[in-house]
Motif scaffolding. Sequence first.
Motif, PDB file in Angstrom:
ATOM      1  N   VAL A 275       0.837  -1.202   0.000  1.00 41.87           N
ATOM      2  CA  VAL A 275       0.000   0.000   0.000  1.00 41.87           C
ATOM      3  C   VAL A 275       0.868   1.247   0.000  1.00 41.87           C
ATOM      4  O   VAL A 275       0.614   2.206  -0.752  1.00 41.87           O
ATOM      5  N   PHE A 276       1.921   1.256   0.829  1.00 40.91           N
ATOM      6  CA  PHE A 276       2.791   2.434   0.885  1.00 40.91           C
ATOM      7  C   PHE A 276       3.491   2.663  -0.453  1.00 40.91           C
ATOM      8  O   PHE A 276       3.632   3.810  -0.893  1.00 40.91           O
ATOM      9  N   THR A 277       3.946   1.581  -1.098  1.00 38.74           N
ATOM     10  CA  THR A 277       4.622   1.718  -2.398  1.00 38.74           C
ATOM     11  C   THR A 277       3.711   2.372  -3.418  1.00 38.74           C
ATOM     12  O   THR A 277       4.128   3.272  -4.163  1.00 38.74           O
ATOM     13  N   ILE A 278       2.464   1.932  -3.463  1.00 38.29           N
ATOM     14  CA  ILE A 278       1.512   2.492  -4.424  1.00 38.29           C
ATOM     15  C   ILE A 278       1.251   3.966  -4.136  1.00 38.29           C
ATOM     16  O   ILE A 278       1.285   4.815  -5.035  1.00 38.29           O
ATOM     17  N   VAL A 279       1.031   4.290  -2.861  1.00 34.37           N
ATOM     18  CA  VAL A 279       0.742   5.682  -2.489  1.00 34.37           C
ATOM     19  C   VAL A 279       1.965   6.565  -2.758  1.00 34.37           C
ATOM     20  O   VAL A 279       1.843   7.667  -3.319  1.00 34.37           O
ATOM     21  N   ALA A 280       3.149   6.099  -2.368  1.00 33.00           N
ATOM     22  CA  ALA A 280       4.368   6.889  -2.570  1.00 33.00           C
ATOM     23  C   ALA A 280       4.626   7.118  -4.056  1.00 33.00           C
ATOM     24  O   ALA A 280       5.005   8.225  -4.473  1.00 33.00           O
ATOM     25  N   GLY A 281       4.412   6.096  -4.875  1.00 29.68           N
ATOM     26  CA  GLY A 281       4.609   6.236  -6.313  1.00 29.68           C
ATOM     27  C   GLY A 281       3.648   7.236  -6.920  1.00 29.68           C
ATOM     28  O   GLY A 281       4.038   8.090  -7.730  1.00 29.68           O
ATOM     29  N   MET A 282       2.377   7.162  -6.525  1.00 30.73           N
ATOM     30  CA  MET A 282       1.377   8.088  -7.064  1.00 30.73           C
ATOM     31  C   MET A 282       1.692   9.528  -6.669  1.00 30.73           C
ATOM     32  O   MET A 282       1.656  10.437  -7.499  1.00 30.73           O
ATOM     33  N   VAL A 283       2.010   9.738  -5.397  1.00 31.66           N
ATOM     34  CA  VAL A 283       2.288  11.098  -4.918  1.00 31.66           C
ATOM     35  C   VAL A 283       3.525  11.664  -5.602  1.00 31.66           C
ATOM     36  O   VAL A 283       3.530  12.820  -6.048  1.00 31.66           O
ATOM     37  N   LEU A 284       4.581  10.859  -5.713  1.00 36.44           N
ATOM     38  CA  LEU A 284       5.807  11.331  -6.358  1.00 36.44           C
ATOM     39  C   LEU A 284       5.545  11.691  -7.818  1.00 36.44           C
ATOM     40  O   LEU A 284       6.015  12.729  -8.308  1.00 36.44           O
ATOM     41  N   GLY A 285       4.798  10.860  -8.519  1.00 38.70           N
ATOM     42  CA  GLY A 285       4.472  11.140  -9.915  1.00 38.70           C
ATOM     43  C   GLY A 285       3.660  12.419 -10.068  1.00 38.70           C
ATOM     44  O   GLY A 285       3.913  13.227 -10.972  1.00 38.70           O
TER      45      GLY A 285
ATOM     46  N   SER B  48       4.811   6.436 -12.455  1.00 39.14           N
ATOM     47  CA  SER B  48       5.651   6.487 -11.258  1.00 39.14           C
ATOM     48  C   SER B  48       5.331   5.335 -10.313  1.00 39.14           C
ATOM     49  O   SER B  48       6.236   4.746  -9.702  1.00 39.14           O
ATOM     50  N   THR B  49       4.058   4.992 -10.212  1.00 36.25           N
ATOM     51  CA  THR B  49       3.659   3.872  -9.350  1.00 36.25           C
ATOM     52  C   THR B  49       4.218   2.554  -9.871  1.00 36.25           C
ATOM     53  O   THR B  49       4.755   1.745  -9.102  1.00 36.25           O
ATOM     54  N   ILE B  50       4.099   2.323 -11.180  1.00 37.88           N
ATOM     55  CA  ILE B  50       4.607   1.084 -11.763  1.00 37.88           C
ATOM     56  C   ILE B  50       6.121   1.001 -11.616  1.00 37.88           C
ATOM     57  O   ILE B  50       6.678  -0.054 -11.252  1.00 37.88           O
ATOM     58  N   ALA B  51       6.821   2.118 -11.887  1.00 42.91           N
ATOM     59  CA  ALA B  51       8.275   2.135 -11.725  1.00 42.91           C
ATOM     60  C   ALA B  51       8.655   1.892 -10.265  1.00 42.91           C
ATOM     61  O   ALA B  51       9.625   1.181  -9.972  1.00 42.91           O
ATOM     62  N   GLY B  52       7.893   2.481  -9.337  1.00 42.61           N
ATOM     63  CA  GLY B  52       8.168   2.273  -7.916  1.00 42.61           C
ATOM     64  C   GLY B  52       8.009   0.825  -7.503  1.00 42.61           C
ATOM     65  O   GLY B  52       8.809   0.292  -6.720  1.00 42.61           O
ATOM     66  N   MET B  53       6.978   0.160  -8.019  1.00 44.52           N
ATOM     67  CA  MET B  53       6.797  -1.262  -7.738  1.00 44.52           C
ATOM     68  C   MET B  53       8.008  -2.064  -8.212  1.00 44.52           C
ATOM     69  O   MET B  53       8.502  -2.961  -7.508  1.00 44.52           O
ATOM     70  N   ALA B  54       8.477  -1.727  -9.420  1.00 45.91           N
ATOM     71  CA  ALA B  54       9.649  -2.426  -9.965  1.00 45.91           C
ATOM     72  C   ALA B  54      10.872  -2.187  -9.093  1.00 45.91           C
ATOM     73  O   ALA B  54      11.658  -3.113  -8.822  1.00 45.91           O
ATOM     74  N   GLY B  55      11.054  -0.944  -8.628  1.00 47.45           N
ATOM     75  CA  GLY B  55      12.191  -0.625  -7.777  1.00 47.45           C
ATOM     76  C   GLY B  55      12.162  -1.382  -6.464  1.00 47.45           C
ATOM     77  O   GLY B  55      13.192  -1.898  -6.003  1.00 47.45           O
ATOM     78  N   VAL B  56      10.989  -1.484  -5.851  1.00 48.03           N
ATOM     79  CA  VAL B  56      10.856  -2.205  -4.580  1.00 48.03           C
ATOM     80  C   VAL B  56      11.114  -3.699  -4.791  1.00 48.03           C
ATOM     81  O   VAL B  56      11.794  -4.350  -3.981  1.00 48.03           O
ATOM     82  N   CYS B  57      10.586  -4.260  -5.882  1.00 45.73           N
ATOM     83  CA  CYS B  57      10.816  -5.680  -6.172  1.00 45.73           C
ATOM     84  C   CYS B  57      12.301  -5.957  -6.393  1.00 45.73           C
ATOM     85  O   CYS B  57      12.843  -6.949  -5.896  1.00 45.73           O
TER      86      CYS B  57
END
Length: 290
Positions: free
Chosen positions: A66-76, A197-206
């Motif tokens: 949940v945090f990854t998705i929210v952080a990615g959206m906000v950053l984007g 940004s959310t998709i890229a963030g998910m990739a970065g966390v993985c």
Amino acid sequence: MNYLIQLTATGIAIGAIYGLIAMAFALVYKSTGLINFAQGEVAMMVAYLTWAFAGQFGSGLIGVAVFTIVAGMVLGLVIERLLIRPMMGEPIFSIVLVTIGLAVILRSLVLLIWDASPHPMGIEAASELIRIGNLNMRAGQVFVIGLMGALLVASWAFFRYSRYGIAMRAVADDDRTALLMGVNTARVQAVAWAASSTIAGMAGVCFAALYDISPDIYSIGLKAFPAAILGGLDAVLGSAFGGIIVGLIENMTGGYMSSTIKEISGFVLIVGVLMIRPSGLFGQREIERV
């Protein structure tokens, strides 16, 4: 044979990470006609923010996701609102330079706030081994393959049936006509930046969960860019498959040849493909009448 199967499986896993970031490249390009050269740095920043969150509040999978998705959206959304929207109407080259500057800023922020040493992400579940027949894979590898598959289906449904997906396709085809037809192009572009940004963030966390977190994570953007070009920058789904192809080629050359060739294999591949299909494997060819 087992070695080949293992190389194929791990190649698909790392290719899935490349494919996610390639999808992020394609999302921005499809909606704005821009290439975000800070895509790898965005993945890195979201990974570090998630790592900091996990260190403070625990590494439970649901909370981290949940945090990854929210952080990615906000950053984007912040990037789009503060840096990209004020540049709309300026030459494309100027906006591209802004994304390059953003990449440098994000790298510097990571070094300023944290440090340059690698650290374990702290998501222990990602390192658990899963045995599939004679094949051993880490849970994180299986997860990222499944994640890319789920996002492929979601992206297809989004562009085909959702209001914003159809609007995004219209803006990509002709933003002026879409604006005249009542499409809020600024909002569509904001959604595209948030999603990418959310998709890229998910990739970065993985990636960080599998290989530790360090400022070098941004380099996966450099690996994913050939994948986006290979699949076609205007083809979001095609870019994902381009990531799988690049991951497989890299893993095979690294396993059977050398690590040096592995590093350049993706770029060698796109040079060969683009000489035959300049628009990429799945990109739309543009026909101009003169």
